[in-house]
Design a protein around this motif. Structure first.
Motif, PDB file in Angstrom:
ATOM      1  N   UNK A 177       1.125  -1.305   0.092  1.00 50.33           N
ATOM      2  CA  UNK A 177       0.210  -0.323  -0.314  1.00 50.33           C
ATOM      3  C   UNK A 177       0.993   1.824  -0.144  1.00 50.33           C
ATOM      4  N   UNK A 178       1.987   1.162   0.516  1.00 49.14           N
ATOM      5  CA  UNK A 178       3.064   2.083   0.480  1.00 49.14           C
ATOM      6  C   UNK A 178       4.551   1.778   0.188  1.00 49.14           C
ATOM      7  N   UNK A 179       5.721   2.930  -0.026  1.00 43.27           N
ATOM      8  CA  UNK A 179       7.083   3.003   0.337  1.00 43.27           C
ATOM      9  C   UNK A 179       7.023   2.140   1.390  1.00 43.27           C
ATOM     10  N   UNK A 207      13.181  -3.622  -5.365  1.00 43.60           N
ATOM     11  CA  UNK A 207      11.840  -2.461  -4.915  1.00 43.60           C
ATOM     12  C   UNK A 207      11.371  -1.466  -5.817  1.00 43.60           C
ATOM     13  N   UNK A 227       8.149  -0.001  -8.254  1.00 42.30           N
ATOM     14  CA  UNK A 227       7.188   0.841  -9.041  1.00 42.30           C
ATOM     15  C   UNK A 227       5.984   0.191  -9.393  1.00 42.30           C
ATOM     16  N   UNK A 278       1.744   2.968  -6.787  1.00 40.47           N
ATOM     17  CA  UNK A 278       1.989   1.941  -5.215  1.00 40.47           C
ATOM     18  C   UNK A 278       3.767   1.624  -5.025  1.00 40.47           C
ATOM     19  N   UNK A 279       4.257   0.995  -4.748  1.00 38.91           N
ATOM     20  CA  UNK A 279       5.408  -0.037  -4.758  1.00 38.91           C
ATOM     21  C   UNK A 279       4.888  -1.351  -4.445  1.00 38.91           C
TER      22      UNK A 279
END
Lengths: 368, 84
Positions: free
Chosen positions: B9-11, B30, B32, B43-44
């Protein structure tokens, strides 16, 4: 310059702090806004700061929210928990960063514990007020004016027992006294990065036991299609571009604190306090506000000398202190110094016994 | 050989997961989140080699690190959600 104003901001920082800021300025872009190397470098840098803070303050990394300063964190916490007309209990030593947002919100404020350095009295007063089940308690850990260490662990236990949410202002305790989100069960704990954590100005930490209501709305690099701020932390409370360079520096400041140990830093500051009191013991015109439960902050009044004039005289001799009400009129009302203010000396890990000795000698010369 | 994508949901969540995987000796990248997999915008994701999938799942579960979904890209370039 001899800098004795660390309660305002620490002036001397470990060399690693500005080095980290410079390195971040040269290598980091913005967090959560891209997948390129500089964006990922920024993301790692900020995440490292979260991990460092989570270890120091006994919280999960996602519970570490970065703010501009403690005032920003306290406003976020207060506006998250309270609505107009709510009832809140505070200590008699709160800073304007607590009393002003409460005033703006229009809540019913009860002040518990106005006796300086009397932990037993403070605790009894909080016990009486918490039993009435207020909507929240907001309490400073250490008075920024007097260095009075309030019985925050016991107050936290009272709040837990009565299920009353607690906001702790750790502005003067982070870096010297134990601050634990888990142990206290506090709903929020706010602190600046630029005082006892030796980070740059423009940094702060809000430890969140709860999600909270955003004060600021904007881009988070997550859930971008949704117009509501994300439900999850830390994104919910971190709109806009992070102070990546500042947080790089804050990581190094916290690393310094961890390496020195908060206990050792506190012992050092308290020893300088004791030395100052000892050296000025014979100066009858200098009135110390002191007690057993005191961190590295000392307020004094000098007979027949305005505190601002005294501070100015010291400044001309190269000694930096602060005078006046220290943005905490409530503390002065509690201590009986609202009419005069006080001259405040506050130490850091970098002050030395030689500096305290020079200060004492100058006081004897300037204020005979 | 497939690449698997764990979406987050987030970095912050993605990096939290990456650190948990590192501690478990599982390498990841990691990235995108690919356009086709984005649910609510940006998101990531963590990209993981097929042979590490089971280890990755175990490590994230053991560390109580939540992720959103797991996808794999087929030979035809389409995406398949991998359900546990």
């Amino acid at each position: 310059m001899i800098y004795f104003d660390s309660a305002a901001t620490t002036f001397q920082k470990p060399a690693s702090v500005p080095n980290a800021v410079l390195r971040a300025m040269q290598t980091c872009a913005s967090v959560g806004r891209g997948g390129h190397a500089a964006a990922m470098e920024a993301a790692e840098t900020v995440y490292n700061c979260r991990v460092m803070a989570s270890a120091l303050f006994d919280a999960e990394p996602e519970q570490v929210v970065f703010t501009m300063n403690a005032t920003h964190g306290l406003n976020t916490a207060i506006f998250s928990l309270l609505s107009p007309g709510a009832s809140v209990v505070i200590s008699g030593f709160e800073h304007n960063a607590v009393t002003r947002p409460l005033h703006a919100l229009g809540v019913d404020v009860r002040v518990a514990g106005e006796k300086l350095f009397d932990r037993e009295d403070t605790l009894r007063a909080f016990e009486r007020e918490i039993a009435k089940k207020p909507d929240a308690v907001v309490c400073t850990h250490v008075s920024n004016v007097f260095g009075y260490v309030l019985p925050i662990e016991e107050i936290a236990a009272l709040c837990k027992a009565e299920n009353v949410p607690l906001i702790i202002d750790a502005s003067q305790s982070a870096g010297t006294l134990p601050v634990s989100l888990r142990q206290t069960g506090a709903r929020y704990i706010a602190m600046p990065g630029h005082k006892g954590l030796y980070g740059p100005q423009g940094t702060g930490i809000l430890l969140c036991g709860d999600g909270g209501k955003p004060l600021l709305f904007g881009g988070t690099g997550s859930n971008s299609m949704e117009q509501d701020m994300p439900e999850f932390l830390p994104d919910r409370l971190e709109a806009g571009t992070h102070n990546v360079c500042g947080l790089a520096g804050l990581t190094e400041g916290m690393r310094f604190v961890r390496k020195q140990s908060p206990k050792a830093i506190l012992r050092h500051e308290q020893s300088l306090l004791a030395q100052m009191q000892q050296e000025l013991r014979g100066q009858e015109c200098v009135r110390f506000f002191t007690g057993e439960a005191q961190a590295g902050v000392q307020s004094v009044c000098i007979e027949n000398v305005d505190c601002e004039e005294a501070a100015q005289a010291l400044a001309q001799e190269g000694i930096a202190v602060r005078a006046g009400l220290h943005c905490a009129p409530l503390a002065h009302c509690s201590a009986g110094t609202i009419g005069t203010g006080t001259l405040r000396v506050s130490f850091s890990a970098f002050n030395t016994p030689q500096e305290v000795h020079r200060f004492a000698m100058l006081c004897k010369k300037l204020f005979p | 050989m497939y690449d698997y994508y764990f979406t987050f949901r987030s970095v912050t969540a993605a990096l939290s997961a990456q650190r948990a995987l590192e501690r478990a000796g599982v390498s990841s990248l990691t990235v995108r989140t690919p356009r086709e997999l984005r649910q609510k915008g940006c998101g990531y994701s963590l990209r993981i080699r097929e042979e590490l999938l089971a280890d990755a799942r175990r490590a994230l579960q053991a560390a109580s690190v939540p992720y959103q979904k797991v996808y794999r890209k087929t030979d035809r370039g389409s995406w398949q959600e991998v359900v546990t």
